[in-house]
Design an enzyme around this catalytic site. Structure first.
Site, PDB file in Angstrom:
ATOM      1  N   ARG A 212       0.831  -1.217   0.000  1.00  0.00           N
ATOM      2  CA  ARG A 212       0.000   0.000   0.000  1.00  0.00           C
ATOM      3  C   ARG A 212       0.858   1.257   0.000  1.00  0.00           C
ATOM      4  O   ARG A 212       0.594   2.199  -0.740  1.00  0.00           O
ATOM      5  CB  ARG A 212      -0.967  -0.002   1.180  1.00  0.00           C
ATOM      6  CG  ARG A 212      -2.045  -1.080   1.063  1.00  0.00           C
ATOM      7  CD  ARG A 212      -2.875  -1.180   2.326  1.00  0.00           C
ATOM      8  NE  ARG A 212      -2.007  -1.539   3.441  1.00  0.00           N
ATOM      9  CZ  ARG A 212      -2.345  -1.459   4.718  1.00  0.00           C
ATOM     10  NH1 ARG A 212      -3.534  -1.017   5.066  1.00  0.00           N
ATOM     11  NH2 ARG A 212      -1.511  -1.811   5.665  1.00  0.00           N
TER      12      ARG A 212
ATOM     13  N   ASN B 241      -6.103  -2.994   1.981  1.00  0.00           N
ATOM     14  CA  ASN B 241      -6.049  -4.449   2.079  1.00  0.00           C
ATOM     15  C   ASN B 241      -7.468  -4.995   2.186  1.00  0.00           C
ATOM     16  O   ASN B 241      -8.351  -4.320   2.711  1.00  0.00           O
ATOM     17  CB  ASN B 241      -5.275  -4.884   3.327  1.00  0.00           C
ATOM     18  CG  ASN B 241      -3.782  -4.708   3.191  1.00  0.00           C
ATOM     19  OD1 ASN B 241      -3.256  -4.578   2.094  1.00  0.00           O
ATOM     20  ND2 ASN B 241      -3.086  -4.707   4.313  1.00  0.00           N
TER      21      ASN B 241
END
Length: 103
Positions: free
Chosen positions: A28, A46
């Site tokens: 990320r 996620n």
């Protein structure tokens, strides 16, 4: 938009889902960094199923570059097995601001 403008200045939006070893490997953070480097806006998060999902928006050529990065490069420790891109569409203006990690 005039016909003189390059295709790259057309704004697009696309949703993505990345499969493989993509959680717990700073995916990320690297996605945020790459999106900002390319001048894109969007978000990334996620999922409970072990994938990473998100959306990117910006000039079509930069979005295409981000799609290649998401499907082939990712974070240094990630192992991407598949990348899915859906809902790609032209937009008149950016619908998001910044590039953020969602939880």
């Amino acid at each position: 938009m005039s016909e003189d403008e390059s295709a790259g200045s057309k704004l697009v939006s696309v949703d993505f889902e990345i499969f493989g070893h993509v959680q717990g490997v700073c995916f990320r953070m690297y996605t945020e960094r790459e999106g900002l480097r390319l001048g894109l806006v969007g978000w990334v998060k996620n999922t409970f199923s072990g994938t990473v999902v998100g959306q990117v928006q910006g000039p079509a050529d930069m979005v295409e570059e981000m799609k290649v990065w998401l499907s082939k490069e990712g974070s240094p420790s990630s192992r991407i097995t598949r990348a899915s891109f859906t809902n790609q569409r032209s937009i008149n203006k950016l619908e998001l601001s910044g590039f953020k990690t969602r939880f």
